[in-house]
Design a protein around this motif. Structure first.
Motif, mmCIF file in Angstrom:
data_model
loop_
_atom_site.group_PDB
_atom_site.id
_atom_site.type_symbol
_atom_site.label_atom_id
_atom_site.label_comp_id
_atom_site.label_asym_id
_atom_site.label_seq_id
_atom_site.Cartn_x
_atom_site.Cartn_y
_atom_site.Cartn_z
ATOM 1 N N LEU A 97 0.884 -1.115 0.318
ATOM 2 C CA LEU A 97 0.073 -0.201 0.239
ATOM 3 C C LEU A 97 0.758 1.045 -0.266
ATOM 4 C CD1 LEU A 97 -2.982 1.077 -0.074
ATOM 5 C CD2 LEU A 97 -3.114 0.944 3.026
ATOM 6 N N ASP A 98 0.657 2.585 -0.410
ATOM 7 C CA ASP A 98 0.932 2.819 -1.092
ATOM 8 C C ASP A 98 0.226 4.321 -0.308
ATOM 9 O OD1 ASP A 98 3.278 5.097 -1.915
ATOM 10 O OD2 ASP A 98 2.179 5.767 -3.594
ATOM 11 N N THR A 99 1.005 5.153 -0.050
ATOM 12 C CA THR A 99 0.903 5.985 0.919
ATOM 13 C C THR A 99 1.239 7.903 0.787
ATOM 14 O OG1 THR A 99 2.144 6.704 2.740
ATOM 15 C CG2 THR A 99 0.112 4.283 3.407
ATOM 16 N N ASN A 100 2.242 7.786 -0.152
ATOM 17 C CA ASN A 100 2.229 9.229 -0.232
ATOM 18 C C ASN A 100 2.444 9.195 -1.641
ATOM 19 O OD1 ASN A 100 4.891 7.848 -1.585
ATOM 20 N ND2 ASN A 100 6.269 9.017 -0.372
ATOM 21 N N GLY A 101 1.752 7.993 -3.252
ATOM 22 C CA GLY A 101 1.381 8.593 -4.032
ATOM 23 C C GLY A 101 2.858 8.763 -5.237
ATOM 24 N N GLY A 104 3.887 5.878 -5.680
ATOM 25 C CA GLY A 104 3.581 4.172 -6.590
ATOM 26 C C GLY A 104 4.410 3.151 -5.830
ATOM 27 N N ILE A 105 4.889 3.449 -5.002
ATOM 28 C CA ILE A 105 5.645 2.574 -4.679
ATOM 29 C C ILE A 105 5.449 2.194 -2.907
ATOM 30 C CG2 ILE A 105 7.652 2.279 -2.993
ATOM 31 C CD1 ILE A 105 9.201 3.204 -5.734
ATOM 32 N N GLY A 106 4.411 0.901 -2.258
ATOM 33 C CA GLY A 106 4.350 0.214 -1.520
ATOM 34 C C GLY A 106 5.292 1.267 -0.243
ATOM 35 N N ASP A 107 4.947 1.439 1.342
ATOM 36 C CA ASP A 107 5.846 1.641 2.450
ATOM 37 C C ASP A 107 4.987 1.276 3.333
ATOM 38 O OD1 ASP A 107 3.660 4.181 2.842
ATOM 39 O OD2 ASP A 107 4.184 4.890 1.210
ATOM 40 N N LEU A 108 6.235 1.667 4.857
ATOM 41 C CA LEU A 108 5.909 1.366 5.427
ATOM 42 C C LEU A 108 4.205 1.948 6.419
ATOM 43 C CD1 LEU A 108 9.334 1.157 7.851
ATOM 44 C CD2 LEU A 108 7.688 -0.094 6.807
HETATM 45 CA CA CA Z 1 5.030 5.273 -1.202
#
Ligand code: CA
Ligand code: GLC
Length: 555
Positions: free
Chosen positions: A20-24, A26-30
């Motif tokens: 799940l990417d939370t900052n847009g 395109g890469i999932g993150d912590l």
């Molecule tokens: Ca991200």
């Protein structure tokens, strides 16, 4: 058998880049992972395995580590990682990380120092060797194609890599290197990590003579893993590793181990084995082709059933294996192990039931719990994976047409497991507000978490019930420690087994065929515990419709 804290746990693998990417970007993150801990808790997960999140150039998606003590910027910060640990702990969940210590990245400072001085101390952290008559030191083909030996610029030496040339192998014979690795492992354990999934760990022992081998391809090279298979002495290294690290902390370890003989099982997963557990890849190895996976043979139901049954029988008197349907290196199990007519919700539930209730530690791979499937790939350019590109090239060189090569990659590519998690029927499946690093599977409007939340008979709801059954007060001991025994062995298309503990017996039975099956009970049923077809009563015969699975307690 001494009981261990992890024996009755259920694990879940997160592939952070695609979760799940939370900052847009395109890469999932912590942050994305933290925000979904409640989702995982509700599913019944106890242990979360994170594929690598260390600083990396991502040549092999993080399995090329440039700094073992740093979190990749793409994923977040060390503070966020600490927050993840704390939030998991609050929910009584454990985090394990990937431990990639057979090799590192060519950008790691050790390797940079080795390149700067090919005769210096850091060169001995790796395998630097002189060539033979103007050729590399030996004729080994790496897993991702090409020679395992890469010239060291400005020197007459080569360095050794079993994977990509950007993944130089670490020299485990060097006590200094081992000490550095142990220090790093203990540093993470001290932070509160529950353990590790340990990558390509059998490869750490090399034949230091690096003898040439009989070529097994037109390129004149021989598959490098044959050298690893032939060499003795990995046990001493694995014991050293364990005793300096995991054993002191009661850590949970799961080894990525292929192909060990039954006589070696006690050393690996016996009472005092090298690891807590190792993955059972026996069904996956049925796809091993002669030259790689581009020529993977098809898997028959009978071969699949035999692989799983044999493996359960082999392991149960020794220890625990970790059972998977898929992971980040494998295509989706629903698309791979189920016939066409079963590649749907019923089939996903059936496959999930058969796997999760086996004896061993269930590992669920992200998206498996909603029935995610292989993607449709329109061109080789859509793939990102280094191994897929290599297999495509090999397939073409072997004479397959573009369409044929694309078809094998579509069926077998690791990218099938790496497409973004499907959260909802919204742009990019709700995975990102930007452009995902790898395309989203176009079936996301049908297969996604939000939709399945709203459907009581969805795969997601079923997985929750399945895991809850496994962990229920009444059946937890039985599913954890109960003996595995094959059932209805001669019934075509039926995969069935008993779990038996102290006179109690539970039957798991599934019909992978197209016709309804009616059989006399081997042992009459008493109570239906779970069914993918709303079956509530045990009949006076065993009846299984197409794609039906149920679990019953026997009399
Ligand atoms: Ca991200
Ligand atoms: C393991 C990983 C795989 C990786 C390889 C090299 O097999 O699971 O993803 O490419 O090791 O680290």
């Amino acid at each position: 058998m001494e009981k261990k804290w992890w024996h009755d746990k259920v694990a879940y693998q997160i592939y952070p880049k695609s979760f799940l990417d939370t900052n847009g970007d395109g890469i999932g993150d912590l942050r994305g992972i933290i925000s979904k801990l409640d989702y995982l808790k509700k599913l019944g997960i106890d242990i979360i395995w994170l594929s690598p999140i260390y600083k990396s150039p991502f040549v092999d998606q993080g399995y090329d580590i440039a700094d073992y003590y740093a979190i990749a910027e793409e994923f977040g910060t060390m503070e966020e990682f600490d927050e993840l640990l704390a939030e998991a702990k609050k929910r009584d969940m454990h985090i394990i990380m990937d431990l990639v210590i057979n090799h590192c990245s060519d950008k790691h400072e050790w390797f940079q120092k080795a390149l700067a001085d090919p005769d210096g101390a850091f060169a001995d952290y790796f395998y630097f060797r002189k060539g033979k008559n103007g050729n590399p030191p030996s004729n080994y083909r790496s897993y991702f194609g090409g020679n395992c030996w890469e010239p060291v610029p400005g020197s007459d030496k080569y360095y050794f890599h079993m994977f990509a040339k950007e993944q130089p192998d670490l020299n485990w014979e060097n006590p200094k290197l081992r000490e550095e690795i142990y220090r790093m492992i203990n540093w993470w354990l001290d932070k509160g990590l529950a353990g590790f999934r340990i990558d390509a760990i059998i490869n750490i022992k090399k034949d230091l003579a690096f003898p040439d081998m009989e070529p097994d391809g037109d390129d004149g090279l021989a598959s490098c893993w044959r050298m690893v298979e032939n060499v003795e002495g990995v046990d001493a290294l694995l014991e050293d590793l364990k005793n300096h690290t995991f054993a002191k902390k009661d850590a949970f370890t799961v080894g990525e181990v292929f192909n060990i003989g039954v006589e070696d099982l006690p050393d690996f997963i016996g009472e005092n084995g090298h690891f807590s557990t190792i993955f059972d890849f026996s069904a996956h190895m049925l796809s091993d082709g002669k030259h790689g996976w581009y020529d993977a043979p098809p898997i028959s139901f009978d071969a699949w059933k035999k692989a799983i049954t044999d493996s359960q029988m082999r392991v149960q008197n020794v220890g625990f294996e970790a059972n998977i349907i898929e992971n980040h290196d494998e295509p989706r199990g629903v698309s791979r192990f189920l016939p066409d007519y079963a590649q749907n919700a019923d089939g996903a539930k059936m496959l999930g039931t058969v796997s999760v209730l086996l004896r061993g530690i269930p590992f669920i791979y992200q998206g498996q719990e909603i029935g995610m499937q292989n993607a449709r790939w329109n061109s080789v350019d859509e793939f990102d994976d280094i191994s897929t590109k290599d297999q495509y090239r090999m397939a073409r060189e072997a004479g397959l047409s573009d369409a044929e090569a694309l078809a094998v990659c579509s069926a077998m590519s690791r990218d099938n497991a790496r497409t973004p998690m499907q959260w909802k029927d919204a742009p990019q499946a709700g995975f990102t507000s930007g452009t995902p690093w790898l395309k989203v599977n176009d079936n996301y409007p049908v297969i996604n978490v939000e939709k399945e939340e709203g459907q009581p008979d969805s795969v997601l709801h079923y997985y929750r019930k399945l895991i809850a059954l496994r962990k229920s007060g009444e059946y937890r001991e039985l599913f954890t420690y109960g003996k595995f025994e094959p059932a209805y062995e001669n019934a075509d298309h039926v995969m069935a087994y008993y779990r038996i503990l102290q006179g109690r017996r539970v039957l798991v039975a599934a019909n992978f065929g197209t016709d309804t099956i009616e059989l006399d009970w081997e042992v009459p049923a008493k109570k239906v515990l779970l069914s993918n077809k709303k079956r509530t009563n045990a009949e006076n015969k065993l009846i299984l419709e197409k794609c039906e699975v149920f679990v019953t307690e026997c009399k």
